[in-house]
Design a protein around this motif. Structure first.
Motif, PDB file in Angstrom:
ATOM      1  N   HIS A  60      45.067  43.652  36.368  1.00 21.48           N
ATOM      2  CA  HIS A  60      45.783  42.577  37.061  1.00 21.48           C
ATOM      3  C   HIS A  60      44.924  41.316  37.177  1.00 21.48           C
ATOM      4  O   HIS A  60      44.720  40.769  38.265  1.00 21.48           O
ATOM      5  CB  HIS A  60      46.223  43.036  38.464  1.00 21.48           C
ATOM      6  CG  HIS A  60      47.036  44.289  38.449  1.00 21.48           C
ATOM      7  ND1 HIS A  60      48.239  44.384  37.793  1.00 21.48           N
ATOM      8  CD2 HIS A  60      46.801  45.517  38.997  1.00 21.48           C
ATOM      9  CE1 HIS A  60      48.724  45.606  37.943  1.00 21.48           C
ATOM     10  NE2 HIS A  60      47.871  46.319  38.656  1.00 21.48           N
ATOM     11  N   LEU A  61      44.432  40.862  36.041  1.00 22.24           N
ATOM     12  CA  LEU A  61      43.659  39.621  36.003  1.00 22.24           C
ATOM     13  C   LEU A  61      44.575  38.449  35.673  1.00 22.24           C
ATOM     14  O   LEU A  61      45.605  38.607  35.015  1.00 22.24           O
ATOM     15  CB  LEU A  61      42.561  39.706  34.947  1.00 22.24           C
ATOM     16  CG  LEU A  61      41.451  40.736  35.173  1.00 22.24           C
ATOM     17  CD1 LEU A  61      40.625  40.883  33.911  1.00 22.24           C
ATOM     18  CD2 LEU A  61      40.574  40.319  36.337  1.00 22.24           C
ATOM     19  N   LYS A  62      44.176  37.285  36.135  1.00 24.71           N
ATOM     20  CA  LYS A  62      44.886  36.058  35.789  1.00 24.71           C
ATOM     21  C   LYS A  62      43.881  34.992  35.395  1.00 24.71           C
ATOM     22  O   LYS A  62      42.835  34.845  36.043  1.00 24.71           O
ATOM     23  CB  LYS A  62      45.747  35.550  36.950  1.00 24.71           C
ATOM     24  CG  LYS A  62      46.530  34.264  36.599  1.00 24.71           C
ATOM     25  CD  LYS A  62      47.432  33.830  37.733  1.00 24.71           C
ATOM     26  CE  LYS A  62      48.685  34.657  37.823  1.00 24.71           C
ATOM     27  NZ  LYS A  62      49.645  34.378  36.727  1.00 24.71           N
ATOM     28  N   LEU A  63      44.191  34.274  34.321  1.00 26.78           N
ATOM     29  CA  LEU A  63      43.366  33.143  33.897  1.00 26.78           C
ATOM     30  C   LEU A  63      44.166  31.869  34.115  1.00 26.78           C
ATOM     31  O   LEU A  63      45.357  31.803  33.788  1.00 26.78           O
ATOM     32  CB  LEU A  63      42.960  33.266  32.427  1.00 26.78           C
ATOM     33  CG  LEU A  63      41.902  32.255  31.955  1.00 26.78           C
ATOM     34  CD1 LEU A  63      40.953  32.905  30.954  1.00 26.78           C
ATOM     35  CD2 LEU A  63      42.543  31.033  31.310  1.00 26.78           C
ATOM     36  N   GLY A  66      38.519  26.107  33.618  1.00 29.55           N
ATOM     37  CA  GLY A  66      39.152  27.408  33.453  1.00 29.55           C
ATOM     38  C   GLY A  66      38.635  28.350  34.520  1.00 29.55           C
ATOM     39  O   GLY A  66      37.448  28.305  34.871  1.00 29.55           O
ATOM     40  N   SER A  67      39.507  29.169  35.069  1.00 28.65           N
ATOM     41  CA  SER A  67      39.076  30.135  36.085  1.00 28.65           C
ATOM     42  C   SER A  67      39.756  31.469  35.823  1.00 28.65           C
ATOM     43  O   SER A  67      40.870  31.535  35.285  1.00 28.65           O
ATOM     44  CB  SER A  67      39.414  29.638  37.495  1.00 28.65           C
ATOM     45  OG  SER A  67      40.805  29.435  37.632  1.00 28.65           O
ATOM     46  N   VAL A  68      39.066  32.546  36.200  1.00 33.63           N
ATOM     47  CA  VAL A  68      39.612  33.892  36.043  1.00 33.63           C
ATOM     48  C   VAL A  68      39.409  34.643  37.354  1.00 33.63           C
ATOM     49  O   VAL A  68      38.407  34.444  38.060  1.00 33.63           O
ATOM     50  CB  VAL A  68      38.955  34.638  34.861  1.00 33.63           C
ATOM     51  CG1 VAL A  68      37.471  34.890  35.119  1.00 33.63           C
ATOM     52  CG2 VAL A  68      39.690  35.931  34.560  1.00 33.63           C
ATOM     53  N   GLY A  69      40.384  35.458  37.715  1.00 35.68           N
ATOM     54  CA  GLY A  69      40.280  36.195  38.971  1.00 35.68           C
ATOM     55  C   GLY A  69      41.277  37.332  39.014  1.00 35.68           C
ATOM     56  O   GLY A  69      41.996  37.600  38.044  1.00 35.68           O
ATOM     57  N   PHE A  70      41.331  38.013  40.157  1.00 33.11           N
ATOM     58  CA  PHE A  70      42.225  39.156  40.340  1.00 33.11           C
ATOM     59  C   PHE A  70      43.461  38.739  41.120  1.00 33.11           C
ATOM     60  O   PHE A  70      43.419  37.834  41.937  1.00 33.11           O
ATOM     61  CB  PHE A  70      41.505  40.267  41.118  1.00 33.11           C
ATOM     62  CG  PHE A  70      40.296  40.825  40.433  1.00 33.11           C
ATOM     63  CD1 PHE A  70      40.442  41.632  39.316  1.00 33.11           C
ATOM     64  CD2 PHE A  70      39.026  40.549  40.906  1.00 33.11           C
ATOM     65  CE1 PHE A  70      39.326  42.161  38.679  1.00 33.11           C
ATOM     66  CE2 PHE A  70      37.903  41.068  40.270  1.00 33.11           C
ATOM     67  CZ  PHE A  70      38.057  41.874  39.152  1.00 33.11           C
ATOM     68  N   ALA A 118      42.329  35.835  43.645  1.00 32.35           N
ATOM     69  CA  ALA A 118      40.943  35.903  44.126  1.00 32.35           C
ATOM     70  C   ALA A 118      40.022  35.468  42.982  1.00 32.35           C
ATOM     71  O   ALA A 118      39.826  36.201  42.012  1.00 32.35           O
ATOM     72  CB  ALA A 118      40.606  37.310  44.585  1.00 32.35           C
ATOM     73  N   LEU A 119      39.472  34.274  43.091  1.00 31.43           N
ATOM     74  CA  LEU A 119      38.636  33.705  42.034  1.00 31.43           C
ATOM     75  C   LEU A 119      37.369  34.536  41.817  1.00 31.43           C
ATOM     76  O   LEU A 119      36.694  34.928  42.764  1.00 31.43           O
ATOM     77  CB  LEU A 119      38.249  32.270  42.406  1.00 31.43           C
ATOM     78  CG  LEU A 119      37.285  31.564  41.451  1.00 31.43           C
ATOM     79  CD1 LEU A 119      37.949  31.316  40.103  1.00 31.43           C
ATOM     80  CD2 LEU A 119      36.808  30.241  42.063  1.00 31.43           C
ATOM     81  N   GLN A 120      37.032  34.807  40.539  1.00 29.90           N
ATOM     82  CA  GLN A 120      35.805  35.525  40.195  1.00 29.90           C
ATOM     83  C   GLN A 120      34.823  34.650  39.428  1.00 29.90           C
ATOM     84  O   GLN A 120      33.617  34.738  39.618  1.00 29.90           O
ATOM     85  CB  GLN A 120      36.150  36.763  39.356  1.00 29.90           C
ATOM     86  CG  GLN A 120      37.011  37.780  40.069  1.00 29.90           C
ATOM     87  CD  GLN A 120      36.330  38.337  41.305  1.00 29.90           C
ATOM     88  OE1 GLN A 120      35.214  38.845  41.240  1.00 29.90           O
ATOM     89  NE2 GLN A 120      36.996  38.225  42.451  1.00 29.90           N
ATOM     90  N   LYS A 121      35.349  33.797  38.559  1.00 30.08           N
ATOM     91  CA  LYS A 121      34.462  32.979  37.733  1.00 30.08           C
ATOM     92  C   LYS A 121      35.196  31.711  37.315  1.00 30.08           C
ATOM     93  O   LYS A 121      36.384  31.730  37.039  1.00 30.08           O
ATOM     94  CB  LYS A 121      34.034  33.766  36.480  1.00 30.08           C
ATOM     95  CG  LYS A 121      32.899  33.145  35.679  1.00 30.08           C
ATOM     96  CD  LYS A 121      31.558  33.290  36.391  1.00 30.08           C
ATOM     97  CE  LYS A 121      30.419  32.778  35.514  1.00 30.08           C
ATOM     98  NZ  LYS A 121      29.114  32.899  36.172  1.00 30.08           N
ATOM     99  N   GLU A 122      34.427  30.620  37.250  1.00 29.28           N
ATOM    100  CA  GLU A 122      34.998  29.340  36.845  1.00 29.28           C
ATOM    101  C   GLU A 122      34.054  28.648  35.868  1.00 29.28           C
ATOM    102  O   GLU A 122      32.826  28.768  35.979  1.00 29.28           O
ATOM    103  CB  GLU A 122      35.224  28.450  38.077  1.00 29.28           C
ATOM    104  CG  GLU A 122      35.991  27.170  37.788  1.00 29.28           C
ATOM    105  CD  GLU A 122      36.277  26.395  39.066  1.00 29.28           C
ATOM    106  OE1 GLU A 122      37.466  26.239  39.421  1.00 29.28           O
ATOM    107  OE2 GLU A 122      35.311  25.946  39.715  1.00 29.28           O
ATOM    108  N   ALA A 123      34.634  27.957  34.892  1.00 29.34           N
ATOM    109  CA  ALA A 123      33.833  27.200  33.931  1.00 29.34           C
ATOM    110  C   ALA A 123      34.525  25.867  33.676  1.00 29.34           C
ATOM    111  O   ALA A 123      35.734  25.721  33.866  1.00 29.34           O
ATOM    112  CB  ALA A 123      33.681  27.971  32.617  1.00 29.34           C
TER     113      ALA A 123
END
Length: 254
Positions: A23-26, A82-86, A94-99
């Motif tokens: 259940h990840l979202k970018l 760009g960001s990826v999270g759950f 819930a943000l996990q990483k951003e670039a």
């Protein structure tokens, strides 16, 4: 890059752990002057800026590509994020990483603008309203531009039934073909050669239907419009250069 140049943005992600994530979202955040056209894989939203990743195993990776261009008014250092999270059980992100990445957009020689009812951004409409458009263009460079073509696109939803084309008022007498109006040097002689510093405007108006369509339930009525400008020659040398303005979305409300 120059306004109108087609660019590809690539968002790469990787699971560097030994766990499996689900259940990840970018998400992408574009500059306001960037116009996304298509993505691979397809996005889950109409703005082409969200993607779902159902499952990502240990050391598994993936990438998403976005093809688009910068609007004619774009200029300077512009940043893409760009960001990826759950997604939790309530679909909260819930943000996990951003670039982020910054690129330099050089000012184009031909700067154009499309204004709808005095504004260049999204706005509400009512049934029976008039769409009043102003198109402006200016040669901000140091060379002359020849064989310029201006085309305004008006896409409506439901298709082909919202805009009352029979009541179009266009003093410049552009050529209408379906949902677009085009002006060349035949209609506006100054488009044949625009010297450095020269500018011009044209206006037209067309109404929308005065009430919802009979027998069409739960329709989302909207008119989306943008301007496309192409340059045929620069200082007499043939070129192929086209740039768009950012789309203006106008939703009809009851």
């Amino acid at each position: 890059v120059l306004p109108g140049d087609r660019v590809t943005l690539k968002f790469a992600y990787k699971n560097a752990s030994e766990n499996t994530f689900e259940h990840l979202k970018l998400r992408a955040v574009y500059p306001s002057a960037f116009i996304p056209e298509k993505t691979e894989p397809a996005s889950v939203d109409t703005d082409l800026k969200e993607w779902d990743v159902a499952k990502l195993g240990p050391n598994e990776e993936g990438a998403i590509s976005v093809i688009g261009s910068f609007a004619s008014e774009a200029e300077g250092a512009l940043e893409v994020k760009g960001s990826v999270g759950f997604l939790d059980q309530d679909d909260a992100f819930a943000l996990q990483k951003e670039a982020s990445f910054s690129m330099d957009v050089l000012k184009g020689d031909l700067v154009t603008a499309l204004i709808l009812n005095g504004k260049a951004d999204a706005q509400p409409l009512r049934f029976g309203d008039m769409l009043r458009y102003a198109v402006s263009y200016k040669n901000t460079g140091t060379v002359n531009l020849g064989n310029v073509t201006l085309t305004v696109m008006l896409e409506s939803a439901p298709p082909g039934k919202v805009i009352l084309w029979n009541e179009l008022n266009d003093k410049a007498r552009g050529v209408r073909d379906g949902n677009k109006i085009t002006w060349t040097k035949r209609q506006i002689p100054s488009l044949g050669r625009i010297e450095a510093g020269d500018e011009g405007t044209l206006d037209f108006e067309v109404p929308v239907l005065d009430k919802p369509l009979a027998g069409v339930a739960d329709a989302d009525y909207q008119v989306t419009s943008w301007l496309e400008a192409s340059v045929g020659t620069i200082d007499g040398i043939e070129v192929t250069r086209t740039a768009k303005t950012a789309p203006i979305a106008a939703k009809l409300v009851s």
